[in-house]
Write a protein that holds these residues in place. Structure first.
Motif, PDB file in Angstrom:
ATOM      1  N   GLU A  56     -23.964  -5.700  20.983  1.00 37.44           N
ATOM      2  CA  GLU A  56     -24.982  -6.730  21.181  1.00 37.44           C
ATOM      3  C   GLU A  56     -25.288  -6.913  22.669  1.00 37.44           C
ATOM      4  O   GLU A  56     -26.457  -7.010  23.061  1.00 37.44           O
ATOM      5  CB  GLU A  56     -24.521  -8.052  20.572  1.00 37.44           C
ATOM      6  CG  GLU A  56     -25.547  -9.163  20.713  1.00 37.44           C
ATOM      7  CD  GLU A  56     -25.096 -10.447  20.072  1.00 37.44           C
ATOM      8  OE1 GLU A  56     -25.956 -11.142  19.504  1.00 37.44           O
ATOM      9  OE2 GLU A  56     -23.884 -10.763  20.122  1.00 37.44           O
ATOM     10  N   ARG A  57     -24.236  -6.969  23.490  1.00 31.87           N
ATOM     11  CA  ARG A  57     -24.438  -7.126  24.929  1.00 31.87           C
ATOM     12  C   ARG A  57     -25.269  -5.982  25.483  1.00 31.87           C
ATOM     13  O   ARG A  57     -26.253  -6.188  26.192  1.00 31.87           O
ATOM     14  CB  ARG A  57     -23.088  -7.203  25.648  1.00 31.87           C
ATOM     15  CG  ARG A  57     -23.200  -7.415  27.157  1.00 31.87           C
ATOM     16  CD  ARG A  57     -21.865  -7.230  27.857  1.00 31.87           C
ATOM     17  NE  ARG A  57     -21.260  -5.926  27.646  1.00 31.87           N
ATOM     18  CZ  ARG A  57     -21.653  -4.788  28.221  1.00 31.87           C
ATOM     19  NH1 ARG A  57     -22.690  -4.778  29.024  1.00 31.87           N
ATOM     20  NH2 ARG A  57     -21.024  -3.652  27.985  1.00 31.87           N
ATOM     21  N   ARG A  58     -24.902  -4.756  25.118  1.00 34.99           N
ATOM     22  CA  ARG A  58     -25.613  -3.580  25.626  1.00 34.99           C
ATOM     23  C   ARG A  58     -27.032  -3.483  25.065  1.00 34.99           C
ATOM     24  O   ARG A  58     -27.964  -3.112  25.768  1.00 34.99           O
ATOM     25  CB  ARG A  58     -24.814  -2.321  25.291  1.00 34.99           C
ATOM     26  CG  ARG A  58     -23.497  -2.246  26.076  1.00 34.99           C
ATOM     27  CD  ARG A  58     -22.731  -0.993  25.783  1.00 34.99           C
ATOM     28  NE  ARG A  58     -23.513   0.172  26.214  1.00 34.99           N
ATOM     29  CZ  ARG A  58     -23.230   1.410  25.845  1.00 34.99           C
ATOM     30  NH1 ARG A  58     -22.213   1.661  25.035  1.00 34.99           N
ATOM     31  NH2 ARG A  58     -23.975   2.408  26.267  1.00 34.99           N
ATOM     32  N   ILE A  71     -31.224  -1.129  15.479  1.00 37.72           N
ATOM     33  CA  ILE A  71     -32.040  -2.251  15.002  1.00 37.72           C
ATOM     34  C   ILE A  71     -31.402  -2.845  13.745  1.00 37.72           C
ATOM     35  O   ILE A  71     -31.299  -4.072  13.603  1.00 37.72           O
ATOM     36  CB  ILE A  71     -33.494  -1.800  14.759  1.00 37.72           C
ATOM     37  CG1 ILE A  71     -34.133  -1.425  16.104  1.00 37.72           C
ATOM     38  CG2 ILE A  71     -34.291  -2.878  14.038  1.00 37.72           C
ATOM     39  CD1 ILE A  71     -35.453  -0.709  16.003  1.00 37.72           C
ATOM     40  N   GLU A  72     -30.936  -1.981  12.851  1.00 39.25           N
ATOM     41  CA  GLU A  72     -30.263  -2.460  11.638  1.00 39.25           C
ATOM     42  C   GLU A  72     -28.964  -3.185  11.992  1.00 39.25           C
ATOM     43  O   GLU A  72     -28.654  -4.246  11.429  1.00 39.25           O
ATOM     44  CB  GLU A  72     -29.980  -1.290  10.697  1.00 39.25           C
ATOM     45  CG  GLU A  72     -29.369  -1.719   9.386  1.00 39.25           C
ATOM     46  CD  GLU A  72     -29.102  -0.561   8.433  1.00 39.25           C
ATOM     47  OE1 GLU A  72     -28.414  -0.800   7.428  1.00 39.25           O
ATOM     48  OE2 GLU A  72     -29.580   0.568   8.683  1.00 39.25           O
ATOM     49  N   GLU A  76     -27.963  -6.948  11.073  1.00 37.42           N
ATOM     50  CA  GLU A  76     -26.744  -7.300  10.327  1.00 37.42           C
ATOM     51  C   GLU A  76     -25.922  -8.333  11.089  1.00 37.42           C
ATOM     52  O   GLU A  76     -25.391  -9.278  10.498  1.00 37.42           O
ATOM     53  CB  GLU A  76     -25.884  -6.057  10.060  1.00 37.42           C
ATOM     54  CG  GLU A  76     -26.458  -5.093   9.062  1.00 37.42           C
ATOM     55  CD  GLU A  76     -26.481  -5.611   7.636  1.00 37.42           C
ATOM     56  OE1 GLU A  76     -25.776  -6.593   7.309  1.00 37.42           O
ATOM     57  OE2 GLU A  76     -27.215  -5.031   6.817  1.00 37.42           O
ATOM     58  N   LEU A  77     -25.837  -8.167  12.394  1.00 37.94           N
ATOM     59  CA  LEU A  77     -25.085  -9.114  13.218  1.00 37.94           C
ATOM     60  C   LEU A  77     -25.733 -10.497  13.195  1.00 37.94           C
ATOM     61  O   LEU A  77     -25.051 -11.522  13.067  1.00 37.94           O
ATOM     62  CB  LEU A  77     -24.992  -8.576  14.645  1.00 37.94           C
ATOM     63  CG  LEU A  77     -24.033  -9.241  15.607  1.00 37.94           C
ATOM     64  CD1 LEU A  77     -22.632  -9.347  15.041  1.00 37.94           C
ATOM     65  CD2 LEU A  77     -24.031  -8.486  16.925  1.00 37.94           C
ATOM     66  N   THR A  78     -27.044 -10.529  13.266  1.00 40.28           N
ATOM     67  CA  THR A  78     -27.782 -11.792  13.198  1.00 40.28           C
ATOM     68  C   THR A  78     -27.593 -12.440  11.827  1.00 40.28           C
ATOM     69  O   THR A  78     -27.356 -13.648  11.717  1.00 40.28           O
ATOM     70  CB  THR A  78     -29.276 -11.547  13.488  1.00 40.28           C
ATOM     71  OG1 THR A  78     -29.400 -10.948  14.781  1.00 40.28           O
ATOM     72  CG2 THR A  78     -30.073 -12.828  13.430  1.00 40.28           C
TER      73      THR A  78
END
Length: 96
Positions: A56-58, A71-72, A76-78
């Motif tokens: 996410e940071r990168r 993007i997927e 998924e993280l969101t």
């Protein structure tokens, strides 16, 4: 932030047990979705050799391209965070 919901019904059966059961059922469904989403996150972490936090940071820093997997993964993280918030909201609800 505290929220209140008022529920009324013309039904003669007690609503409280029904609402409590519905909240428990929904929390169980959310837990199942959280587990499935975690599995998908672990798949990406293994495939790309980095934690979701590092990804996410990168990704947000623009260090990674717009590969469909990225993007997927970000989606998924969101979604994972949304599920956690919804589960926590249900588990923290108090019926008076």
């Amino acid at each position: 932030m505290s929220q209140q919901v008022r529920i009324t019904s013309p039904a003669s059966v007690p609503l409280r047990p029904l609402i409590e059961a519905a909240l428990r059922d929904e929390a169980r469904l959310l837990e199942r979705s959280i587990r499935r989403t975690l599995e998908r996150l672990r798949h990406f972490e293994t495939r790309y050799g980095m934690s979701s936090e590092e990804f996410e940071r990168r990704f947000q820093a623009g260090e990674l391209d717009d590969h469909p997997d990225f993007i997927e993964w970000f989606g998924e993280l969101t979604f994972y965070r949304l599920l956690l918030a919804q589960r926590d909201a249900l588990l923290g609800a108090e019926i008076q």
